[in-house]
Design a protein around this motif. Structure first.
Motif, PDB file in Angstrom:
ATOM      1  N   GLN A   1       0.857  -1.156   0.012  1.00  0.00           N
ATOM      2  CA  GLN A   1      -0.032  -0.056  -0.144  1.00  0.00           C
ATOM      3  C   GLN A   1       0.774   1.367  -0.014  1.00  0.00           C
ATOM      4  O   GLN A   1       0.731   2.201  -0.661  1.00  0.00           O
ATOM      5  N   LYS A   2       1.832   1.329   0.613  1.00  0.00           N
ATOM      6  CA  LYS A   2       2.809   2.414   0.893  1.00  0.00           C
ATOM      7  C   LYS A   2       3.512   2.456  -0.736  1.00  0.00           C
ATOM      8  O   LYS A   2       3.851   3.695  -1.025  1.00  0.00           O
ATOM      9  N   LEU A   3       4.051   1.506  -0.896  1.00  0.00           N
ATOM     10  CA  LEU A   3       4.635   1.477  -2.137  1.00  0.00           C
ATOM     11  C   LEU A   3       3.988   2.206  -3.387  1.00  0.00           C
ATOM     12  O   LEU A   3       4.348   2.805  -4.124  1.00  0.00           O
ATOM     13  N   GLY A   4       2.603   1.618  -3.496  1.00  0.00           N
ATOM     14  CA  GLY A   4       1.605   2.228  -4.334  1.00  0.00           C
ATOM     15  C   GLY A   4       1.459   3.637  -4.123  1.00  0.00           C
ATOM     16  O   GLY A   4       1.214   4.375  -5.086  1.00  0.00           O
ATOM     17  N   ALA A   5       1.265   4.174  -3.028  1.00  0.00           N
ATOM     18  CA  ALA A   5       1.015   5.354  -2.554  1.00  0.00           C
ATOM     19  C   ALA A   5       2.098   6.201  -3.116  1.00  0.00           C
ATOM     20  O   ALA A   5       1.953   7.517  -3.642  1.00  0.00           O
ATOM     21  N   LEU A   6       3.369   5.926  -2.880  1.00  0.00           N
ATOM     22  CA  LEU A   6       4.592   6.589  -3.546  1.00  0.00           C
ATOM     23  C   LEU A   6       4.432   6.749  -4.905  1.00  0.00           C
ATOM     24  O   LEU A   6       4.983   7.757  -5.237  1.00  0.00           O
ATOM     25  N   ARG A   7       4.061   5.644  -5.750  1.00  0.00           N
ATOM     26  CA  ARG A   7       4.223   5.580  -7.100  1.00  0.00           C
ATOM     27  C   ARG A   7       3.002   6.637  -7.462  1.00  0.00           C
ATOM     28  O   ARG A   7       3.285   7.687  -8.259  1.00  0.00           O
ATOM     29  N   ARG A   8       1.967   6.633  -6.608  1.00  0.00           N
ATOM     30  CA  ARG A   8       0.748   7.776  -7.187  1.00  0.00           C
ATOM     31  C   ARG A   8       1.354   9.056  -6.853  1.00  0.00           C
ATOM     32  O   ARG A   8       1.095   9.911  -7.737  1.00  0.00           O
ATOM     33  N   ALA A   9       2.105   9.499  -5.874  1.00  0.00           N
ATOM     34  CA  ALA A   9       2.548  10.596  -5.425  1.00  0.00           C
ATOM     35  C   ALA A   9       3.465  11.235  -6.388  1.00  0.00           C
ATOM     36  O   ALA A   9       3.600  12.454  -6.407  1.00  0.00           O
ATOM     37  N   GLU A  10       4.391  10.367  -6.977  1.00  0.00           N
ATOM     38  CA  GLU A  10       5.491  10.925  -7.875  1.00  0.00           C
ATOM     39  C   GLU A  10       5.524  10.451  -9.125  1.00  0.00           C
ATOM     40  O   GLU A  10       5.636   9.370  -9.532  1.00  0.00           O
ATOM     41  N   PRO A  11       5.056  11.295  -9.748  1.00  0.00           N
ATOM     42  CA  PRO A  11       4.816  11.151 -11.514  1.00  0.00           C
ATOM     43  C   PRO A  11       6.306  10.600 -12.182  1.00  0.00           C
ATOM     44  O   PRO A  11       5.830   9.734 -13.104  1.00  0.00           O
ATOM     45  N   ALA A  12       7.210  10.884 -11.567  1.00  0.00           N
ATOM     46  CA  ALA A  12       8.448  10.410 -12.157  1.00  0.00           C
ATOM     47  C   ALA A  12       8.537   8.918 -11.981  1.00  0.00           C
ATOM     48  O   ALA A  12       9.134   8.157 -12.825  1.00  0.00           O
TER      49      ALA A  12
ATOM     50  N   GLU B   1      13.503   9.980 -14.019  1.00  0.00           N
ATOM     51  CA  GLU B   1      13.382  11.441 -14.126  1.00  0.00           C
ATOM     52  C   GLU B   1      12.415  11.893 -14.778  1.00  0.00           C
ATOM     53  O   GLU B   1      12.148  11.423 -16.058  1.00  0.00           O
ATOM     54  N   LEU B   2      11.750  12.953 -14.476  1.00  0.00           N
ATOM     55  CA  LEU B   2      10.740  13.715 -15.003  1.00  0.00           C
ATOM     56  C   LEU B   2      10.648  15.139 -14.584  1.00  0.00           C
ATOM     57  O   LEU B   2      10.464  15.321 -13.547  1.00  0.00           O
ATOM     58  N   ALA B   3      10.781  16.175 -15.742  1.00  0.00           N
ATOM     59  CA  ALA B   3      10.589  17.455 -15.308  1.00  0.00           C
ATOM     60  C   ALA B   3      11.334  17.857 -14.337  1.00  0.00           C
ATOM     61  O   ALA B   3      11.298  18.682 -13.332  1.00  0.00           O
ATOM     62  N   GLY B   4      12.929  17.268 -14.430  1.00  0.00           N
ATOM     63  CA  GLY B   4      13.739  17.758 -13.408  1.00  0.00           C
ATOM     64  C   GLY B   4      13.695  17.188 -11.834  1.00  0.00           C
ATOM     65  O   GLY B   4      14.561  17.566 -11.381  1.00  0.00           O
ATOM     66  N   VAL B   5      12.758  16.397 -11.772  1.00  0.00           N
ATOM     67  CA  VAL B   5      12.692  15.542 -10.743  1.00  0.00           C
ATOM     68  C   VAL B   5      13.360  14.379 -10.755  1.00  0.00           C
ATOM     69  O   VAL B   5      12.921  13.456 -11.794  1.00  0.00           O
ATOM     70  N   ARG B   6      14.358  13.823  -9.990  1.00  0.00           N
ATOM     71  CA  ARG B   6      15.141  12.728 -10.086  1.00  0.00           C
ATOM     72  C   ARG B   6      14.748  11.678  -9.015  1.00  0.00           C
ATOM     73  O   ARG B   6      15.047  12.228  -7.793  1.00  0.00           O
ATOM     74  N   ILE B   7      14.583  10.672  -9.322  1.00  0.00           N
ATOM     75  CA  ILE B   7      14.389   9.685  -8.114  1.00  0.00           C
ATOM     76  C   ILE B   7      15.177   8.429  -8.214  1.00  0.00           C
ATOM     77  O   ILE B   7      15.362   7.971  -9.428  1.00  0.00           O
ATOM     78  N   VAL B   8      16.111   7.939  -7.296  1.00  0.00           N
ATOM     79  CA  VAL B   8      17.105   7.159  -7.419  1.00  0.00           C
ATOM     80  C   VAL B   8      16.550   5.842  -6.572  1.00  0.00           C
ATOM     81  O   VAL B   8      16.046   6.094  -5.392  1.00  0.00           O
ATOM     82  N   CYS B   9      16.647   4.738  -7.271  1.00  0.00           N
ATOM     83  CA  CYS B   9      16.060   3.586  -6.389  1.00  0.00           C
ATOM     84  C   CYS B   9      17.327   2.485  -6.532  1.00  0.00           C
ATOM     85  O   CYS B   9      17.645   2.270  -7.654  1.00  0.00           O
ATOM     86  N   ALA B  10      17.631   1.877  -5.205  1.00  0.00           N
ATOM     87  CA  ALA B  10      18.630   1.114  -5.007  1.00  0.00           C
ATOM     88  C   ALA B  10      18.168  -0.192  -4.199  1.00  0.00           C
ATOM     89  O   ALA B  10      17.569  -0.076  -3.223  1.00  0.00           O
ATOM     90  N   ILE B  11      18.147  -1.334  -4.942  1.00  0.00           N
ATOM     91  CA  ILE B  11      17.675  -2.512  -4.301  1.00  0.00           C
ATOM     92  C   ILE B  11      18.965  -3.393  -3.977  1.00  0.00           C
ATOM     93  O   ILE B  11      19.663  -3.728  -5.155  1.00  0.00           O
TER      94      ILE B  11
END
Length: 93
Positions: A9-20, A42-52
């Motif tokens: 649920q939290k992962l889905g909420a983050l995905r919905r909240a962050e268009p990138a 990256e989208l419109a200058g917003v950069r999100i890094v995911c490390a697994i």
């Protein structure tokens, strides 16, 4: 398992909240070992890094700019970003 349900649920909420995370460009980033995946969206200058990381020992990647951990809300300084054993980090620069 309610813990697993809450996690997704939290992962889905983050995905919905962050268009990138939904529409951003995708690029692989250097990883410290074969047990770690690192990529950015990256989208419109917003950069999100995911490390697994699936290894049994903590590893670190370089965070070139200060960022916010989207999972914990923690503000992170530029420099080494620690990825826990069998864990992940999701950060917004």
């Amino acid at each position: 398992d309610l813990d697993l349900f809450a996690f997704y649920q939290k992962l889905g909420a983050l995905r919905r909240a962050e268009p990138a995370l939904r529409r951003g460009s995708f690029r692989w980033l250097p990883a410290p070992d074969d047990a770690t995946l690192v990529f950015e969206r990256e989208l419109a200058g917003v950069r999100i890094v995911c490390a697994i990381h699936k290894g049994n020992e903590e590893v670190a990647i370089d965070l070139p700019e200060a960022a916010r951990d989207l999972w914990t809300g923690e503000d992170l300084p530029a420099g080494p970003l620690r990825i826990p054993a069998r864990g992940f980090r999701l950060v917004k620069e």
